[in-house]
Design an enzyme around this catalytic site. Structure first.
Site, PDB file in Angstrom:
ATOM      1  N   LYS A 152     -46.898  82.761  68.955  1.00  0.00           N
ATOM      2  CA  LYS A 152     -48.251  83.339  68.935  1.00  0.00           C
ATOM      3  C   LYS A 152     -49.261  82.306  68.434  1.00  0.00           C
ATOM      4  O   LYS A 152     -50.376  82.187  68.951  1.00  0.00           O
ATOM      5  CB  LYS A 152     -48.269  84.584  68.046  1.00  0.00           C
ATOM      6  CG  LYS A 152     -47.462  85.747  68.609  1.00  0.00           C
ATOM      7  CD  LYS A 152     -48.191  86.393  69.758  1.00  0.00           C
ATOM      8  CE  LYS A 152     -47.325  87.310  70.572  1.00  0.00           C
ATOM      9  NZ  LYS A 152     -48.006  87.867  71.732  1.00  0.00           N
ATOM     10  N   TYR A 171     -40.985  83.709  67.098  1.00  0.00           N
ATOM     11  CA  TYR A 171     -41.954  84.672  67.631  1.00  0.00           C
ATOM     12  C   TYR A 171     -43.353  84.378  67.082  1.00  0.00           C
ATOM     13  O   TYR A 171     -44.318  84.212  67.837  1.00  0.00           O
ATOM     14  CB  TYR A 171     -41.522  86.106  67.285  1.00  0.00           C
ATOM     15  CG  TYR A 171     -42.611  87.123  67.501  1.00  0.00           C
ATOM     16  CD1 TYR A 171     -43.027  87.452  68.787  1.00  0.00           C
ATOM     17  CD2 TYR A 171     -43.249  87.740  66.423  1.00  0.00           C
ATOM     18  CE1 TYR A 171     -44.053  88.370  68.993  1.00  0.00           C
ATOM     19  CE2 TYR A 171     -44.267  88.652  66.618  1.00  0.00           C
ATOM     20  CZ  TYR A 171     -44.667  88.966  67.905  1.00  0.00           C
ATOM     21  OH  TYR A 171     -45.692  89.866  68.109  1.00  0.00           O
ATOM     22  N   SER A 226     -50.583  88.008  66.285  1.00  0.00           N
ATOM     23  CA  SER A 226     -49.780  88.817  65.356  1.00  0.00           C
ATOM     24  C   SER A 226     -49.924  88.309  63.927  1.00  0.00           C
ATOM     25  O   SER A 226     -50.133  87.107  63.695  1.00  0.00           O
ATOM     26  CB  SER A 226     -48.311  88.698  65.780  1.00  0.00           C
ATOM     27  OG  SER A 226     -47.478  89.190  64.764  1.00  0.00           O
TER      28      SER A 226
END
Ligand code: NAD
Length: 329
Positions: free
Chosen positions: A146, A142, A118
């Site tokens: 990743k 988050y 991402s």
């Protein structure tokens, strides 16, 4: 002729299901999804094993039995805001689930993986468009989860001969052009479905913040059609099978639209004014995020072809206006 086999985690989710439907003619696909956020209806006619990546033993058995040539790994939790409040949930699922998957692949001798990363790995970038070599400084768990998986992939490639391509998506958006399949996140946190929902319900849409350092004061993002994301996964797989490996690519268009421009573009598409108000900023939203796309163009010979913002909005409008409740499962 037998088709090469692909195991696709998270294949009934938003980006996964578009990729599965695009690849299903060329590959024999097995989807692994716990259906927490996915929808069976999004992938009619494709076998699905309902399984949580936390279940290592079953995952290893499934991979050993199916013997895929490659894995595409979409399964993850995706809400950046929630990850700040509940980092344990994100590290357990996004990192722990990925580790189980990679360990099962190593145990089964499966060598190739395409990983959904991402733009959140960049955090607040000082430059735009952002090249892949930019510093990675995620501003939420988050994005950190990743980045951690990208790093694990690097070490696993060195130690165990795993070949990977990590794709850093910018803002995934849009639907099938005829509106037959589309985006159905619950809860929904993305601007385009929220905007369309507010128009369909005749409520004013709230734009988060109008004091960002951009021309109109609203955040600028790079919107990449889910149809283009499906095609870039196909290209990445081909590249892995051609022997390219251990690469990281941005997936975007190289062009940004402000929140206000998205509202104005929707007005053009639906040919009526859209009511909106400005609300407070959301914490942790960078002013601008635009993908540098030179590397993927040069090395994979790929560029976005379906991400013109009006066709994205028109497809999303068709999907949401004909499926106001989303999928029925
Ligand atoms: N949507 C975006 O704009 C965007 C942007 C950047 C990156 N990504 C990444 O792309 C991937 C797909 O995103 P999406 O928007 O399609 O999300 P999504 O929530 O629609 O799909 C994720 C799928 O993974 C499944 N899943 C989650 N945890 C699982 C587990 N432990 N075991 C089995 N299945 C599990 C869910 O049920 C769901 O079907 C994610 O990895 C996400 O981080 C998405």
């Amino acid at each position: 002729m037998t088709k090469p086999k692909l195991l696709i985690t998270g294949g009934s989710g938003y980006v996964g299901s578009f990729t599965v439907r695009r690849l299903q003619d060329k590959y024999e696909i097995l989807v692994v999804d716990n259906l927490i956020y996915g929808h069976r209806q999004a992938i009619p006619d494709v076998p699905l094993t309902e399984l949580d990546l936390s279940n290592y033993n079953q995952l290893e058995t499934v991979i050993k039995d199916f013997k895929p040539q490659a894995v595409i790994h979409f399964a993850a939790y995706i809400q950046a805001g929630e990850s700040v409040a509940n980092p344990a949930k994100y590290f357990l699922n996004n990192v722990g689930g990925s580790l189980n998957l990679l360990n099962a692949m190593v145990s089964a001798g499966v060598k190739n993986i395409v990983f959904s990363s991402s733009a959140a790995v960049y955090g607040i970038s000082q430059v735009n468009p952002i090249p892949e070599k930019n510093p990675t400084q995620p501003i939420n768990p988050y994005g950190e989860s990743k980045l951690m998986v990208e790093k694990i992939l690097k070490w696993y490639s060195q130690a165990y001969g795993l070949n990977y391509i990590a794709l850093r998506y910018f803002n995934a958006c849009g639907a099938e052009l005829d509106g037959s399949f589309g985006e159905d996140h619950r809860p929904e946190t993305h601007i385009i479905p929220l905007l369309i929902k507010s128009v369909l319900e005749d409520k004013p849409f709230t734009i988060f913040g109008n004091d960002y350092r951009t021309a109109d004061g609203t955040c600028i993002r790079d919107y990449i059609s889910v149809l283009d994301l499906a095609s870039v996964h196909q290209r990445a797989l081909e590249a892995l099978f051609e022997g390219q490996k251990n690469k990281i690519y941005n997936c975007g268009t190289g062009q940004g639209y402000s929140n206000l421009e998205i509202v104005k573009s929707l007005e053009k598409v639906i040919k009526k004014p859209v009511k909106y108000v400005f609300g407070p900023r959301r914490p942790g939203d960078p002013d601008v995020l635009i993908a540098g796309v030179d590397k993927i163009a040069k090395e994979l010979n790929w560029k976005a072809a379906h991400s013109d913002i009006e066709s994205v909005l028109s497809s999303a409008w068709k999907w949401h206006s004909t499926h106001p409740q989303g999928y029925s499962d």
